[in-house]
Design a protein around this motif. Structure first.
Motif, short mmCIF file in Angstrom:
data_model
loop_
_atom_site.label_atom_id
_atom_site.label_comp_id
_atom_site.label_asym_id
_atom_site.label_seq_id
_atom_site.Cartn_x
_atom_site.Cartn_y
_atom_site.Cartn_z
N ILE A 36 50.85 -15.04 -38.09
CA ILE A 36 51.26 -14.21 -39.19
C ILE A 36 51.62 -13.39 -39.41
N SER A 37 52.12 -12.70 -40.63
CA SER A 37 53.31 -11.92 -40.24
C SER A 37 52.28 -10.47 -41.21
N ASP A 38 51.32 -9.78 -39.79
CA ASP A 38 51.32 -7.84 -39.52
C ASP A 38 51.77 -8.18 -37.90
N PRO A 95 43.77 -6.09 -55.89
CA PRO A 95 43.92 -5.97 -54.39
C PRO A 95 44.95 -6.26 -53.16
N THR A 96 45.78 -7.72 -53.55
CA THR A 96 46.74 -7.96 -53.00
C THR A 96 47.81 -8.98 -53.90
N VAL A 97 48.71 -8.81 -53.09
CA VAL A 97 49.72 -9.21 -53.97
C VAL A 97 49.48 -10.78 -54.45
N ILE A 98 48.94 -11.95 -53.32
CA ILE A 98 49.03 -13.00 -53.97
C ILE A 98 47.90 -12.67 -55.01
N TYR A 99 46.53 -11.84 -55.76
CA TYR A 99 46.02 -12.25 -56.45
C TYR A 99 46.69 -11.93 -57.64
N ALA A 121 58.91 -22.23 -48.37
CA ALA A 121 59.11 -20.87 -49.41
C ALA A 121 57.33 -20.59 -48.71
N TYR A 122 57.27 -19.20 -48.47
CA TYR A 122 56.11 -18.78 -47.94
C TYR A 122 54.89 -19.51 -48.66
N ASP A 123 53.96 -20.18 -48.01
CA ASP A 123 53.55 -21.51 -47.99
C ASP A 123 52.53 -20.63 -48.69
N ALA A 124 51.68 -19.54 -48.38
CA ALA A 124 50.78 -18.88 -49.62
C ALA A 124 51.43 -19.99 -51.14
N PHE A 125 52.26 -19.52 -51.41
CA PHE A 125 53.00 -19.94 -53.06
C PHE A 125 52.50 -21.32 -53.14
N PHE A 126 52.68 -22.04 -51.92
CA PHE A 126 52.65 -23.38 -52.53
C PHE A 126 51.13 -24.15 -52.96
N LEU A 169 60.30 -15.91 -57.54
CA LEU A 169 61.27 -15.55 -56.21
C LEU A 169 60.59 -14.58 -55.49
N CYS A 170 61.17 -14.79 -54.26
CA CYS A 170 60.28 -13.76 -53.06
C CYS A 170 61.79 -13.27 -52.60
N SER A 171 61.93 -12.07 -52.68
CA SER A 171 63.16 -10.73 -52.91
C SER A 171 62.80 -9.50 -51.71
N HIS A 173 63.32 -12.88 -49.36
CA HIS A 173 63.06 -14.21 -48.94
C HIS A 173 62.81 -15.22 -47.74
N ASN A 174 60.85 -14.54 -47.54
CA ASN A 174 60.76 -15.19 -46.58
C ASN A 174 60.64 -16.42 -46.78
N PRO A 175 60.15 -17.23 -46.01
CA PRO A 175 60.59 -17.57 -44.61
C PRO A 175 62.50 -16.92 -44.12
N SER A 201 58.80 -11.05 -59.04
CA SER A 201 59.32 -11.14 -57.83
C SER A 201 58.59 -10.21 -57.31
N ASP A 202 58.23 -11.48 -55.66
CA ASP A 202 57.06 -11.12 -54.64
C ASP A 202 57.79 -9.64 -53.71
N GLU A 203 58.10 -8.64 -53.53
CA GLU A 203 59.15 -7.95 -53.81
C GLU A 203 58.48 -7.14 -51.71
N ILE A 204 57.40 -7.76 -51.06
CA ILE A 204 56.75 -7.02 -50.08
C ILE A 204 57.71 -7.55 -48.96
N HIS A 205 58.47 -7.86 -49.09
CA HIS A 205 58.98 -8.03 -47.84
C HIS A 205 60.62 -6.62 -47.29
N MET A 206 60.20 -5.62 -48.40
CA MET A 206 61.89 -4.78 -49.14
C MET A 206 62.11 -3.78 -48.02
N SER A 235 51.13 -2.53 -47.50
CA SER A 235 50.67 -3.35 -46.51
C SER A 235 51.33 -3.40 -45.01
N LYS A 236 52.87 -5.21 -45.91
CA LYS A 236 53.48 -5.62 -44.90
C LYS A 236 54.17 -4.39 -43.52
N THR A 237 54.47 -3.41 -44.97
CA THR A 237 55.88 -2.43 -43.68
C THR A 237 55.12 -1.19 -42.57
C1 LIG Z 1 55.72 -13.17 -49.16
C2 LIG Z 1 54.66 -12.61 -49.30
N1 LIG Z 1 54.00 -12.27 -50.11
C3 LIG Z 1 52.76 -11.99 -50.09
C4 LIG Z 1 52.31 -11.47 -48.37
C5 LIG Z 1 50.96 -11.17 -48.68
O1 LIG Z 1 50.51 -10.62 -49.76
P1 LIG Z 1 48.61 -10.28 -49.41
O2 LIG Z 1 48.21 -9.85 -48.32
O3 LIG Z 1 49.22 -8.06 -50.28
O4 LIG Z 1 48.15 -10.73 -50.54
C6 LIG Z 1 53.10 -12.49 -47.53
C7 LIG Z 1 52.07 -12.01 -46.28
O5 LIG Z 1 53.19 -12.52 -45.27
C8 LIG Z 1 53.68 -12.55 -47.63
O6 LIG Z 1 54.72 -12.75 -46.64
#
Ligand SMILES: Cc1ncc(COP(=O)(O)O)c(C=O)c1O
Length: 397
Positions: A36-38, A95-99, A121-126, A169-171, A173-175, A201-206, A235-237
């Motif tokens: 996982i991506s930490d 609290p979190t991006v996914i929330y 796509a990032y698995d949590a999106f599905f 959008l994932c920008s 893009h993961n993966p 636009s999910d920009e957590i990897h920016m 948090s990702k960075t």
């Molecule tokens: C594209 C993307 N969005 C969101 C997250 C998770 O963010 P959070 O834990 O803040 O929901 C990740 C983590 O891998 C990610 O890759």
């Protein structure tokens, strides 16, 4: 380079999802994880110092995010890193991006509506789309000459569907690691506008981007800001997801206010983690050099993977991605099924590398290896990868 990322720190015994609970995902203990991506990196010393100081204070009561210092830190980061002006009224904590994404989808769409997502796509999106009883409408990215691009014709078809309400959008893009160009972003936004589809636009990897690519926040290119928002986090960075907290940039004030009602009144989540807020503010005010150094280190790790594969497993290919610390390795030319490869990696190589299918069927034939770790771990992981391939070669020769 001012900071070194070579130090190996044992994360076992810290209830660490990546190391301590590897068995949950891979069915076996004691695997070297690249999952996982930490990252396995220490936070910048400035963050550690600020946290220590705050912990010494010793009182950890309810904590506000809605103040000038929190917003200033975010504004300054956007100004310095992306030359983007963010209006302070657009900024809010979550609290979190996914929330955030999940709640925005609830606000904007009805059950049965379509959420358009580029795949793989990032698995949590599905999960977040389907468990909200919305329809996941995949826009498959085109893959040619080891590069991904957007199938705009298919995107328009998906956006034109009468039930399409959100483009997630994932920008970057993961993966795949694509950093969308200004031209691509403009075209995507224009299509969304034409079909009245809101862009999340999910920009957590920016922040993890390789030169000469440049990440462009969506609010920088959109002409009609009422139809776009950013969900992101430090948090990702800075490797701080365990501290808690993320934020969103929502120019549409009506949407922002209704999100805040949910956050505060319905879900009771408006008080932020004290340490999370300190982490974010310190990161954004003092962490610039550290991120620059981190980017150099990650690029070297990518080169290491690419060089090793070329030499020892030439049928596998890594095209160094434009962004992220996630190496998206093409293993489609190996003469083994994904299942055979995973079995060999887990049981013979003793290494945990994400199967591409985790990111949907369009990820088949790939592995996603997290290279956010000391180079010595990468070398160990690659040797394990090689021993898994040697085992398969022997078995099927
Ligand atoms: C594209 C993307 N969005 C969101 C997250 C998770 O963010 P959070 O834990 O803040 O929901 C990740 C983590 O891998 C990610 O890759």
């Amino acid at each position: 380079m001012k900071h070194s990322f070579d130090e190996v720190i044992n994360r076992l015994g810290t209830h660490c999802t990546q190391w301590d609970y590897i068995e949950d995902r891979f069915g076996e203990k004691d695997l070297l994880p690249f999952s996982i991506s930490d990252t396995d990196f220490l936070c910048p010393p400035e963050i550690l110092e600020a946290l220590r100081k705050r912990i010494e204070h010793g009182i950890f009561g309810y904590t506000r995010w809605n103040h000038q210092e929190f917003k200033d830190a975010i504004q300054q980061w956007y100004q310095k890193r992306f030359s983007t002006l963010v209006n302070e009224d657009w900024i809010l904590y979550s609290p979190t991006v996914i929330y955030t994404i999940s709640k925005l989808i609830e606000h904007i769409t009805e059950e049965g509506d379509h959420v358009v997502v580029q795949t793989p796509a990032y698995d949590a999106f599905f999960k977040l789309v389907e468990d909200n009883k919305r329809v996941f409408s995949g826009n498959k990215l085109l893959y040619e000459n080891n590069t991904y691009s957007i199938d705009f014709q298919d995107l328009e078809k998906k956006l034109a569907h009468p039930h399409a309400k959100v483009f997630l959008l994932c920008s970057p893009h993961n993966p795949t690691g694509r950093v969308w160009t200004k031209k691509e972003l403009k075209k995507m936004i224009a299509l969304c506008k034409k079909h009245q589809v809101y862009v999340i636009s999910d920009e957590i990897h920016m922040d993890i981007v390789r030169k000469p690519n440049v990440h462009i926040p969506i609010v920088e290119v959109a002409e009609d800001l009422d139809h776009v928002c950013i969900c992101t986090s430090a948090s990702k960075t800075f490797n701080t997801p365990g501290l808690g907290g993320s934020y969103a940039i929502i120019p549409n004030q009506e949407l922002k206010e209704s999100f805040l009602v949910t956050l505060k009144n319905k879900d009771g989540l408006s008080s932020t983690s004290t340490l999370g807020a300190i982490g974010l503010m310190t990161a954004y005010l003092k962490g610039g050099q550290w991120v620059d150094d981190l980017n150099v280190y990650i690029e070297n790790n990518m080169e290491l993977v690419k060089g090793f594969l070329n030499k020892h497993i030439p049928s596998a290919h890594l095209e160094i991605p434009e962004s992220t610390y996630l190496a998206w390795i093409d293993v489609s030319n190996l003469p083994y099924t994904d299942e055979q490869l995973q079995n060999a990696l887990i049981h013979h190589g003793k290494v945990a590398i994400m199967p591409g299918e985790m990111y949907g069927k369009d990820g088949k034939g790939f592995l996603r290896m997290n290279v956010g770790c000391p180079s010595s771990k990468i070398i160990d992981g690659l040797q394990r990868f090689k021993s898994a391939i040697d085992y398969l070669e022997n078995k099927y020769k």
